[in-house]
Motif scaffolding. Structure first.
Motif, PDB file in Angstrom:
ATOM      1  N   ALA A  53       0.833  -1.191   0.000  1.00 35.36           N
ATOM      2  CA  ALA A  53       0.000   0.000   0.000  1.00 35.36           C
ATOM      3  C   ALA A  53       0.874   1.250   0.000  1.00 35.36           C
ATOM      4  O   ALA A  53       1.961   1.275   0.585  1.00 35.36           O
ATOM      5  N   SER A  54       0.390   2.302  -0.671  1.00 40.48           N
ATOM      6  CA  SER A  54       1.131   3.553  -0.698  1.00 40.48           C
ATOM      7  C   SER A  54       1.030   4.239   0.657  1.00 40.48           C
ATOM      8  O   SER A  54       0.101   3.994   1.443  1.00 40.48           O
ATOM      9  N   ALA A  55       2.007   5.107   0.951  1.00 42.90           N
ATOM     10  CA  ALA A  55       2.006   5.841   2.214  1.00 42.90           C
ATOM     11  C   ALA A  55       0.829   6.808   2.246  1.00 42.90           C
ATOM     12  O   ALA A  55       0.419   7.350   1.214  1.00 42.90           O
ATOM     13  N   PRO A  56       0.237   7.022   3.425  1.00 43.86           N
ATOM     14  CA  PRO A  56      -0.886   7.952   3.512  1.00 43.86           C
ATOM     15  C   PRO A  56      -0.458   9.371   3.181  1.00 43.86           C
ATOM     16  O   PRO A  56       0.682   9.773   3.429  1.00 43.86           O
ATOM     17  N   LEU A  57      -1.370  10.132   2.584  1.00 45.47           N
ATOM     18  CA  LEU A  57      -1.078  11.526   2.268  1.00 45.47           C
ATOM     19  C   LEU A  57      -0.977  12.338   3.545  1.00 45.47           C
ATOM     20  O   LEU A  57      -1.714  12.122   4.514  1.00 45.47           O
ATOM     21  N   LEU A  58      -0.065  13.298   3.517  1.00 43.86           N
ATOM     22  CA  LEU A  58       0.114  14.181   4.663  1.00 43.86           C
ATOM     23  C   LEU A  58      -0.540  15.528   4.376  1.00 43.86           C
ATOM     24  O   LEU A  58      -0.517  16.022   3.249  1.00 43.86           O
ATOM     25  N   HIS A  59      -1.126  16.114   5.406  1.00 38.94           N
ATOM     26  CA  HIS A  59      -1.582  17.497   5.302  1.00 38.94           C
ATOM     27  C   HIS A  59      -0.367  18.361   5.638  1.00 38.94           C
ATOM     28  O   HIS A  59      -0.211  18.864   6.747  1.00 38.94           O
ATOM     29  N   TRP A  60       0.512  18.510   4.648  1.00 40.43           N
ATOM     30  CA  TRP A  60       1.856  19.011   4.906  1.00 40.43           C
ATOM     31  C   TRP A  60       2.073  20.389   4.290  1.00 40.43           C
ATOM     32  O   TRP A  60       1.723  20.645   3.137  1.00 40.43           O
ATOM     33  N   GLN A  61       2.627  21.282   5.086  1.00 37.63           N
ATOM     34  CA  GLN A  61       3.100  22.563   4.612  1.00 37.63           C
ATOM     35  C   GLN A  61       4.583  22.652   4.934  1.00 37.63           C
ATOM     36  O   GLN A  61       5.000  22.285   6.037  1.00 37.63           O
ATOM     37  N   PRO A  62       5.406  23.104   4.000  1.00 39.10           N
ATOM     38  CA  PRO A  62       6.844  23.205   4.282  1.00 39.10           C
ATOM     39  C   PRO A  62       7.116  24.032   5.533  1.00 39.10           C
ATOM     40  O   PRO A  62       6.368  24.951   5.885  1.00 39.10           O
ATOM     41  N   ALA A  63       8.187  23.671   6.225  1.00 36.42           N
ATOM     42  CA  ALA A  63       8.594  24.401   7.418  1.00 36.42           C
ATOM     43  C   ALA A  63       9.172  25.762   7.029  1.00 36.42           C
ATOM     44  O   ALA A  63       9.446  26.034   5.854  1.00 36.42           O
ATOM     45  N   LYS A  64       9.339  26.593   8.022  1.00 35.87           N
ATOM     46  CA  LYS A  64       9.965  27.900   7.815  1.00 35.87           C
ATOM     47  C   LYS A  64      11.470  27.795   8.068  1.00 35.87           C
ATOM     48  O   LYS A  64      11.917  26.995   8.883  1.00 35.87           O
ATOM     49  N   ALA A  65      12.237  28.606   7.388  1.00 40.71           N
ATOM     50  CA  ALA A  65      13.676  28.644   7.628  1.00 40.71           C
ATOM     51  C   ALA A  65      13.952  29.329   8.968  1.00 40.71           C
ATOM     52  O   ALA A  65      13.266  30.293   9.330  1.00 40.71           O
ATOM     53  N   PRO A  66      14.922  28.839   9.739  1.00 41.87           N
ATOM     54  CA  PRO A  66      15.267  29.522  10.992  1.00 41.87           C
ATOM     55  C   PRO A  66      15.835  30.907  10.704  1.00 41.87           C
ATOM     56  O   PRO A  66      16.472  31.126   9.667  1.00 41.87           O
ATOM     57  N   SER A  67      15.579  31.828  11.595  1.00 34.06           N
ATOM     58  CA  SER A  67      16.039  33.202  11.404  1.00 34.06           C
ATOM     59  C   SER A  67      17.057  33.580  12.473  1.00 34.06           C
ATOM     60  O   SER A  67      17.227  32.869  13.469  1.00 34.06           O
ATOM     61  N   ARG A  68      17.709  34.682  12.257  1.00 35.41           N
ATOM     62  CA  ARG A  68      18.720  35.176  13.197  1.00 35.41           C
ATOM     63  C   ARG A  68      18.035  36.011  14.281  1.00 35.41           C
ATOM     64  O   ARG A  68      17.930  37.243  14.160  1.00 35.41           O
ATOM     65  N   HIS A  69      17.560  35.344  15.292  1.00 40.68           N
ATOM     66  CA  HIS A  69      17.061  36.075  16.459  1.00 40.68           C
ATOM     67  C   HIS A  69      17.383  35.270  17.706  1.00 40.68           C
ATOM     68  O   HIS A  69      17.572  34.055  17.648  1.00 40.68           O
ATOM     69  N   ALA A  70      17.485  35.953  18.834  1.00 37.92           N
ATOM     70  CA  ALA A  70      17.917  35.320  20.074  1.00 37.92           C
ATOM     71  C   ALA A  70      16.844  34.384  20.615  1.00 37.92           C
ATOM     72  O   ALA A  70      15.641  34.634  20.471  1.00 37.92           O
ATOM     73  N   LEU A  71      17.295  33.294  21.244  1.00 35.27           N
ATOM     74  CA  LEU A  71      16.432  32.353  21.948  1.00 35.27           C
ATOM     75  C   LEU A  71      16.831  32.410  23.414  1.00 35.27           C
ATOM     76  O   LEU A  71      17.991  32.160  23.751  1.00 35.27           O
TER      77      LEU A  71
END
Length: 230
Positions: free
Chosen positions: A2-20
């Motif tokens: 069986a094929s893999a189930p479809l994902l309700h997928w949106q690409p992630a965001k790129a990390p940005s230069r800000h302090a954590l």
């Protein structure tokens, strides 16, 4: 099959230069002008860990100008994207780490290039650093946080396993580093694993998990085994 189930997928965001920011550390985008002096002392000074560079693709550096040039190159890089670890108690930069192999389309990102000075190694500050980094990656929508290291780098492998990364296998003859063969051990932490692992980290980092001398009362692995709903 069986094929893999479809994902309700949106690409992630790129990390940005800000302090954590955490309670013990603040992760700031690498700034050689502000961080260079402290990083040189932490990574190359008299009290530096002589084993730090054994499995790195770079370093140690023969001179401060060579080290500064390396930092400046890292500051300009988008992938890897470097952050400096600032110990809040002392206000000093104690190490570096980066996001790398950043693939938002597939939700895959790696934490690596971890250069922690001796005082940062095996500390609550180091655990909080990884907790902040992992939390940020999953907030951005990544499905998979990777950790890769030389298979002979026992300290790195132990750190990955302690934090909760799952071992996924060995890539034999994967790289040549400093004229030596590198077999690479692969680890990963998935978004579905993170709620329980992140909660265990929060419990481990809580002030009541440490005695008056700063010694842990419960190990992180013990807290991960507990039911997150408790």
């Amino acid at each position: 099959m069986a094929s893999a189930p479809l994902l309700h997928w949106q690409p992630a965001k790129a990390p940005s230069r800000h302090a954590l920011s955490g309670k013990r550390v603040r992760l700031e985008p690498l700034d050689p002008g502000r961080h260079g002096d402290h990083l040189w002392q932490a990574l190359h000074g008299p009290e530096a860990d002589p084993r730090l560079w054994d499995y790195m693709a770079f370093g140690p550096f023969a001179s401060r100008p060579a080290f500064d040039a390396w930092l400046q190159g890292n500051q300009a890089s988008e992938d890897p994207l470097y952050f400096t670890v600032i110990d809040l108690a002392s206000g000093r930069a104690q190490g570096l780490l980066s996001f790398l192999n950043i693939v938002p389309t597939h939700g895959r990102i790696e934490v690596g290039n971890i250069c922690f000075g001796r005082t940062l190694q095996r500390s609550a500050q180091a655990t909080e650093t990884l907790h902040l980094f992992a939390g940020y990656a999953f907030e951005l929508g990544y499905r998979r946080l990777e950790w890769k290291c030389d298979a002979q780098n026992i300290r790195s492998r132990q750190a990955a396993e302690r934090f909760g990364f799952a071992y996924e296998g060995l890539f034999r003859q994967h790289m040549v580093i400093k004229q030596r063969n590198r077999d690479t051990a692969w680890y990963a932490l998935l978004d579905g694993d993170w709620p329980a692992i992140g909660l265990a980290c929060q419990r481990w980092l809580a002030p009541d998990n440490f005695d008056a001398e700063g010694r842990q009362r419960r190990r992180l692995a013990e807290l991960r085994r507990r039911d997150p709903a408790e």
